[in-house]
Design an enzyme around this catalytic site. Structure first.
Site, short mmCIF file in Angstrom:
data_model
loop_
_atom_site.label_atom_id
_atom_site.label_comp_id
_atom_site.label_asym_id
_atom_site.label_seq_id
_atom_site.Cartn_x
_atom_site.Cartn_y
_atom_site.Cartn_z
N GLU A 44 0.82 -1.21 0.00
CA GLU A 44 0.00 0.00 0.00
C GLU A 44 0.86 1.26 0.00
OE1 GLU A 44 -4.25 0.53 1.10
OE2 GLU A 44 -3.62 -0.69 2.81
N TYR A 131 0.61 -7.65 -2.19
CA TYR A 131 -0.53 -7.01 -1.56
C TYR A 131 -1.79 -7.65 -2.12
CZ TYR A 131 -3.93 -3.48 -0.15
OH TYR A 131 -5.03 -2.86 0.38
N ASP A 172 0.79 -8.30 2.88
CA ASP A 172 -0.55 -8.21 3.42
C ASP A 172 -1.44 -9.13 2.58
OD1 ASP A 172 -3.11 -7.61 4.19
OD2 ASP A 172 -2.99 -5.46 3.77
N ASN A 174 -4.52 -10.09 3.41
CA ASN A 174 -5.94 -9.85 3.60
C ASN A 174 -6.71 -11.15 3.81
OD1 ASN A 174 -6.75 -7.05 3.73
ND2 ASN A 174 -5.92 -6.85 1.66
N HIS A 273 -1.34 -1.37 10.26
CA HIS A 273 -0.65 -2.67 10.29
C HIS A 273 0.67 -2.55 11.04
CE1 HIS A 273 -2.97 -4.69 6.91
NE2 HIS A 273 -3.30 -3.42 6.74
#
Length: 282
Positions: A44, A131, A172, A174, A273
């Site tokens: 990000e 990501y 990440d 998710n 995070h």
């Protein structure tokens, strides 16, 4: 003579423009503690390639490779110059065989960056900064995109692992793999990040020969890597473990530590995070 080792990390910084001071501070504090981060994968970035702070990071002692886009997404790999083998003494040779995005998958979103890195005293390691899509909700188009993306990722990684048996996938994801990775599984039931489809995709990655490094070790209960900014999520430890470092079978046997560093989440204007770290020996 001490056996060579490297510490690799992933951190969703939720805007590198905002969080660059925290990234530099964290890297410097790890250095001062004699626990340098040899490779840091960021997610990000939320900035275009021309806005990426290469100079600031290089002045601090790090080379960078980045894949950015305006406002959303973006990934990077940051390498500590002092940790690199002599053959990787400049930017051109620090990142070998770089790949941006999943080959063969048409996608404007910048979510994958891979390169082979030669560290001192170590065999080369294929590092992938990833990501994963958020998915929004299981009934949305974004969720369908996430499942398609996960399928494409798995197909690509299957081939990558054949070419690069020393491979680390960091980022990440998710995805909270199990209920133990969620502060309140009942409250999250039926939502994205914890759906059966997403968790099955995570298991699919492990079946390729990738291991969740965090679960190689006894860990404190209720250890998370993400906490919502709202409703005092961090203060209440109402979090989820969605940031992961997956290691190939070869690297799994060399991993001696895997942790979450919550300290940067306590700083002023933090990312939502925390960095996750794994240490790998030669």
């Amino acid at each position: 003579m001490t056996e060579a080792s490297v510490r690799i990390a992933a951190w969703n910084v939720n805007s590198l423009k905002v969080r660059l001071p925290q990234v530099l501070r964290w890297l410097q504090e790890q250095e001062k503690a004699n626990k340098p981060i040899d490779a840091l994968c960021l997610q990000e970035l939320k900035l275009t390639d021309d806005k990426y702070p290469h100079q600031a990071l290089e002045e601090a002692g790090y080379y960078s490779l980045a894949a950015g886009q305006k406002t959303y997404n973006g990934v990077a790999i940051i390498l500590r110059k002092a940790s690199l083998a002599s053959m990787s003494s400049d930017l051109e040779t620090a990142f070998l065989k770089p790949v941006r995005n999943i080959p063969g998958f048409s996608d404007e979103q910048q979510r994958i960056l891979a390169a082979t890195v030669c560290f001192k005293g170590m065999s080369p390691i294929r590092i992938i900064s990833a990501y994963f899509p958020n998915g929004q909700s299981p009934d949305s188009d974004k969720f369908a995109y996430k499942l398609d993306w996960l399928e494409q990722l798995q197909s690509w990684l299957e081939a990558e692992l054949i070419t690069y048996p020393r491979l680390a996938l960091l980022g990440d994801f998710n995805i909270a793999p199990t209920d133990a990775d969620v502060h309140d599984p009942k409250a999250w039931e039926g939502q994205n990040l914890v759906s059966p489809q997403e968790r099955a995709a995570f298991v699919g990655l492990t079946k390729l020969g990738l291991c969740d490094s965090f679960r190689l070790f006894d860990q404190p209960p209720k250890t998370y890597s993400w906490w919502d900014y709202r409703m005092m999520g961090f203060r209440r430890n109402a979090g989820m473990r969605i940031d992961h470092i997956l290691l190939s079978d070869v690297l799994k046997d060399k991993c001696i530590q895997s942790t979450v560093d919550k300290e940067p989440r306590t700083w002023e204007q933090p990312s939502d995070h925390a960095p996750v770290i794994a240490q790998i020996t030669a």
